[in-house]
Design an enzyme around this catalytic site. Structure first.
Site, PDB file in Angstrom:
ATOM      1  N   TYR A 156      43.568  38.337  35.917  1.00 51.62           N
ATOM      2  CA  TYR A 156      42.873  39.280  36.797  1.00 51.62           C
ATOM      3  C   TYR A 156      41.627  39.831  36.110  1.00 51.62           C
ATOM      4  O   TYR A 156      40.537  39.863  36.690  1.00 51.62           O
ATOM      5  CB  TYR A 156      43.819  40.414  37.176  1.00 51.62           C
ATOM      6  CG  TYR A 156      43.194  41.483  38.034  1.00 51.62           C
ATOM      7  CD1 TYR A 156      42.953  41.270  39.380  1.00 51.62           C
ATOM      8  CD2 TYR A 156      42.849  42.727  37.497  1.00 51.62           C
ATOM      9  CE1 TYR A 156      42.383  42.247  40.177  1.00 51.62           C
ATOM     10  CE2 TYR A 156      42.290  43.717  38.277  1.00 51.62           C
ATOM     11  CZ  TYR A 156      42.061  43.479  39.621  1.00 51.62           C
ATOM     12  OH  TYR A 156      41.491  44.454  40.403  1.00 51.62           O
ATOM     13  N   ALA A 158      39.934  38.490  33.717  1.00 50.28           N
ATOM     14  CA  ALA A 158      38.945  37.423  33.572  1.00 50.28           C
ATOM     15  C   ALA A 158      38.146  37.240  34.860  1.00 50.28           C
ATOM     16  O   ALA A 158      36.925  37.054  34.833  1.00 50.28           O
ATOM     17  CB  ALA A 158      39.638  36.117  33.195  1.00 50.28           C
ATOM     18  N   LYS A 160      37.565  39.479  37.177  1.00 52.69           N
ATOM     19  CA  LYS A 160      36.690  40.633  37.375  1.00 52.69           C
ATOM     20  C   LYS A 160      35.584  40.687  36.323  1.00 52.69           C
ATOM     21  O   LYS A 160      34.457  41.118  36.599  1.00 52.69           O
ATOM     22  CB  LYS A 160      37.522  41.920  37.353  1.00 52.69           C
ATOM     23  CG  LYS A 160      38.529  42.022  38.491  1.00 52.69           C
ATOM     24  CD  LYS A 160      37.857  41.963  39.851  1.00 52.69           C
ATOM     25  CE  LYS A 160      38.838  42.203  40.985  1.00 52.69           C
ATOM     26  NZ  LYS A 160      38.192  42.222  42.316  1.00 52.69           N
ATOM     27  N   ILE A 189      43.217  53.428  42.495  1.00 56.56           N
ATOM     28  CA  ILE A 189      42.911  53.823  43.862  1.00 56.56           C
ATOM     29  C   ILE A 189      44.205  53.835  44.673  1.00 56.56           C
ATOM     30  O   ILE A 189      45.079  52.979  44.497  1.00 56.56           O
ATOM     31  CB  ILE A 189      41.902  52.842  44.508  1.00 56.56           C
ATOM     32  CG1 ILE A 189      40.635  52.725  43.653  1.00 56.56           C
ATOM     33  CG2 ILE A 189      41.556  53.287  45.927  1.00 56.56           C
ATOM     34  CD1 ILE A 189      39.848  54.012  43.496  1.00 56.56           C
TER      35      ILE A 189
END
Length: 255
Positions: A156, A158, A160, A189
């Site tokens: 994940y 990598a 982003k 969030i």
């Protein structure tokens, strides 16, 4: 400050729920025409959002787009992209897998949805804008995981991190054509998956300097600003929206 998007069209991927839905709501309130994408398994949620936005959006109109980026990677078939003024690449998946147990299939799926789809949609968007000699704005939703280290998130992070690096190069390459490219890196969030995954919201909120989780609209409000003419001198930037978490983590990593 005028942030009206009346007469402009905004395409948002991964818009059915969570951050994508928050971004859609904010652009709807700004009067934009919306093209909302979702994968097939979120079609019901997109329909619910679609009905909600029809009540919010008094000047614009909404359109649905269903496509599974992991399987269908033909991004050029969508002729409606020629009318898009703002592209928001938000679609993403968040698998929590240890490095040692990550499979090639998981790697390919995450990279295809989180980075590859946005990359090639941006290519199509830019081609159409250049063809018509029009300015444009592209936004990617990255993550604080691209900037900090966490366990179980190597793939994940990598995907982003690829976004964070890519937008800098795109900003330089596309700037002379007045096409701006920016990213937003959210922290924690309040999204639907945090209500079903055993995520301890109270505990996480207590560790954030602002003492709350972010809302999807916190990201949406920044997206509207970055896509607007008010941000016409901002490009190649990754804006962190995390309530101060990353600053605290860098200063006090053990807290």
């Amino acid at each position: 400050m005028n942030l009206s998007f009346a007469g402009k069209t905004v395409l948002i991927t991964g818009a059915a729920q969570g951050i994508g839905a928050g971004i859609a709501r904010c652009f709807a309130q700004a009067g934009a025409n919306l093209i909302l994408h979702a994968p097939s398994h979120e079609a019901v949620q997109l329909h619910v959002l679609f009905q909600e936005l029809e009540n919010i959006n008094l000047t614009g109109h909404c359109q649905k787009w269903i496509q599974d980026f992991a399987e269908d990677q033909d991004y050029a078939c969508n002729s409606f992209i020629s009318c898009v003024d703002v592209l928001v690449n938000n679609a993403g998946v968040t698998p929590n897998t240890f490095f040692g147990t990550t499979t090639p299939k998981t790697f390919d799926t995450v990279m295809s949805i989180n980075f590859k789809a946005g990359f090639f949609l941006t290519r199509e968007f830019v081609y159409r804008r250049l063809l018509n000699e029009k300015a444009g704005s592209v936004l990617f939703i990255s993550s604080v995981h691209a900037l900090m280290g966490f366990k179980e998130n190597a793939v994940y992070a990598a995907s982003k991190g690829a976004i964070t690096l890519c937008i800098r190069h795109l900003a330089v390459e596309l700037g002379p054509s007045n096409i701006r490219v920016n990213a937003i890196a959210p922290g924690y969030i309040d999204v639907p998956r945090h209500h079903t995954s055993g995520f301890d919201q109270q505990r996480e909120a207590s560790s954030i300097p602002l003492r709350r989780l972010g809302t999807p609209e916190d990201i949406g409000n920044l997206a509207v600003f970055l896509a607007s003419d008010q941000a016409s001198y901002i490009t190649g930037q990754t804006m962190v929206v995390d309530g101060g978490s990353s600053i605290k983590y860098c200063m006090h990593p053990d807290e």
